[in-house]
Design a protein around this motif. Sequence first.
Motif, short mmCIF file in Angstrom:
data_model
loop_
_atom_site.label_atom_id
_atom_site.label_comp_id
_atom_site.label_asym_id
_atom_site.label_seq_id
_atom_site.Cartn_x
_atom_site.Cartn_y
_atom_site.Cartn_z
N THR A 1 0.85 -1.19 0.00
CA THR A 1 0.00 0.00 0.00
C THR A 1 0.88 1.24 0.00
OG1 THR A 1 -1.76 -1.13 1.22
CG2 THR A 1 -1.78 1.27 1.24
N LEU A 2 0.64 2.12 -0.95
CA LEU A 2 1.36 3.39 -1.06
C LEU A 2 0.38 4.49 -0.66
CD1 LEU A 2 2.91 2.70 -4.57
CD2 LEU A 2 4.06 2.43 -2.37
N ALA A 3 0.64 5.13 0.46
CA ALA A 3 -0.28 6.14 0.99
C ALA A 3 0.31 7.53 0.77
CB ALA A 3 -0.53 5.91 2.47
N ALA A 4 -0.34 8.31 -0.08
CA ALA A 4 0.08 9.70 -0.31
C ALA A 4 -0.17 10.51 0.95
CB ALA A 4 -0.70 10.29 -1.48
N SER A 5 0.62 11.55 1.15
CA SER A 5 0.48 12.38 2.34
C SER A 5 0.09 13.81 1.98
CB SER A 5 1.79 12.40 3.12
OG SER A 5 2.77 13.17 2.42
N ALA B 1 -0.84 11.44 6.86
CA ALA B 1 -1.70 10.72 5.93
C ALA B 1 -3.14 11.14 6.17
CB ALA B 1 -1.53 9.22 6.13
N TRP B 2 -3.99 10.91 5.17
CA TRP B 2 -5.42 11.12 5.36
C TRP B 2 -5.97 9.96 6.18
CZ3 TRP B 2 -3.21 12.63 0.72
CH2 TRP B 2 -3.47 13.93 0.30
N GLY B 3 -6.96 10.25 7.00
CA GLY B 3 -7.61 9.19 7.77
C GLY B 3 -8.98 8.88 7.21
N PRO B 4 -9.63 7.84 7.75
CA PRO B 4 -10.96 7.45 7.26
C PRO B 4 -12.00 8.57 7.36
CG PRO B 4 -10.02 5.72 8.61
CD PRO B 4 -9.11 6.92 8.75
N LYS C 1 -11.52 12.20 0.23
CA LYS C 1 -10.19 12.05 -0.37
C LYS C 1 -9.52 10.73 -0.03
CE LYS C 1 -9.05 16.96 -0.65
NZ LYS C 1 -8.08 18.01 -0.23
N TYR C 2 -9.94 10.10 1.05
CA TYR C 2 -9.22 8.95 1.57
C TYR C 2 -8.98 7.86 0.54
CZ TYR C 2 -8.10 5.11 4.76
OH TYR C 2 -7.49 4.07 5.40
N ALA C 3 -10.03 7.47 -0.18
CA ALA C 3 -9.91 6.35 -1.13
C ALA C 3 -8.93 6.67 -2.25
CB ALA C 3 -11.28 6.02 -1.70
N SER C 4 -8.88 7.90 -2.69
CA SER C 4 -8.04 8.25 -3.84
C SER C 4 -6.60 8.55 -3.47
CB SER C 4 -8.63 9.46 -4.57
OG SER C 4 -8.59 10.61 -3.74
N ASP D 1 2.63 7.55 -9.40
CA ASP D 1 1.20 7.80 -9.29
C ASP D 1 0.85 8.25 -7.87
OD1 ASP D 1 -1.55 7.89 -9.61
OD2 ASP D 1 -1.79 5.71 -9.73
N ALA D 2 1.35 7.52 -6.86
CA ALA D 2 1.07 7.87 -5.47
C ALA D 2 1.61 9.26 -5.12
CB ALA D 2 1.67 6.82 -4.54
N LEU D 3 2.80 9.58 -5.61
CA LEU D 3 3.38 10.91 -5.34
C LEU D 3 2.51 12.02 -5.95
CD1 LEU D 3 7.14 10.05 -5.90
CD2 LEU D 3 6.18 11.00 -3.78
N SER D 4 1.91 11.73 -7.10
CA SER D 4 1.08 12.74 -7.74
C SER D 4 -0.22 12.98 -6.98
CB SER D 4 0.75 12.32 -9.18
OG SER D 4 -0.23 11.30 -9.21
N ARG D 5 -0.54 12.11 -6.02
CA ARG D 5 -1.76 12.25 -5.23
C ARG D 5 -1.53 12.97 -3.90
NH1 ARG D 5 -5.38 6.91 -6.51
NH2 ARG D 5 -4.49 6.42 -8.54
N CYS D 6 -0.29 13.36 -3.65
CA CYS D 6 0.01 14.12 -2.44
C CYS D 6 -0.69 15.48 -2.50
CB CYS D 6 1.52 14.31 -2.29
SG CYS D 6 2.41 12.78 -1.90
#
Length: 200
Positions: A136-140, A149-152, A157-160, A180-185
Motif C-alpha cells: 500500500t502506497l499512501a500519499a500524504s 496521511a489522510w484518515g478514514p 479524499k481517503y480512497a483516492s 502515481d502515489a506521489l502525484s496524489r500528495c
Amino acid sequence: MNELIYTPERIRSLHRKSVIITLSPKYIALVSQEIWGGMYFSRTGWCVHAPGDTSVQWIGENFRKALLSSEYFDKPELPSLKGEEHDRMQEASNQRRLAFNDEIMRTYGYKIYKQIGDRCDVVFASWHDLVDDFVTLAASKRRAGGHSAWGPMDKKKYASTRVTVPLSASDEELGLAIRDALSRCEAPGRQKINSPVLSD
C-alpha cells in the motif's frame, strides 16, 4: 478468561515492512524503516537517493530493495524495547539518518540543513509481508513541520490517496505506481506537488 488478544492471525496482520519515499524539487529518496513500536530510519536497510527526474525503473528497483530490507521487531508476547537497548538502537538510527541527510545536502547543493525537507512530497509504503503480496502506497499531505496521511474521516479524499501494487510487479510497474502515489500528495496554498499526474 484466558482468551489471547494476539492470535497468530492478528500477529501476521500486524507484521509489516515499511519504506518512506520523499520527492523534493531536486531529489527523490527511498528510506527503509525499522519498526520498534514506532518507525525509525533503518540501521542496516537500503536507503538511497537520486535526482528527482530519475527513471521509474530505478525507482522500482530501489524501492524493492528498501522494502525487502525493512525489519519488524515488535513481538506481542515480549515487553517493549526499553532502557539502554532502546537508546543504543535509537542512537545508531539517528546517526545513519543524519549521515544520509548530510549526503543529500552535499549532493544537491543545499546550504542550510532545513532546506532538504522543504517542499517535499512524501509517500508512506507498507507491506504486510506475512499476509500477501500487496504493498500500500499512501500519499500524504504537507503540514507545518511535517507530513500526515489522510484518515478514514477524510471520506472525500481517503480512497483516492492510496495506491495498491503487488511486489511481484516489474520494477517499471512499481516505479509507475510510486509516481502515481506521489502525484496524489497534497500541498497547502499555492505550493506545487513535485510529481505531475500520470497520463494514461
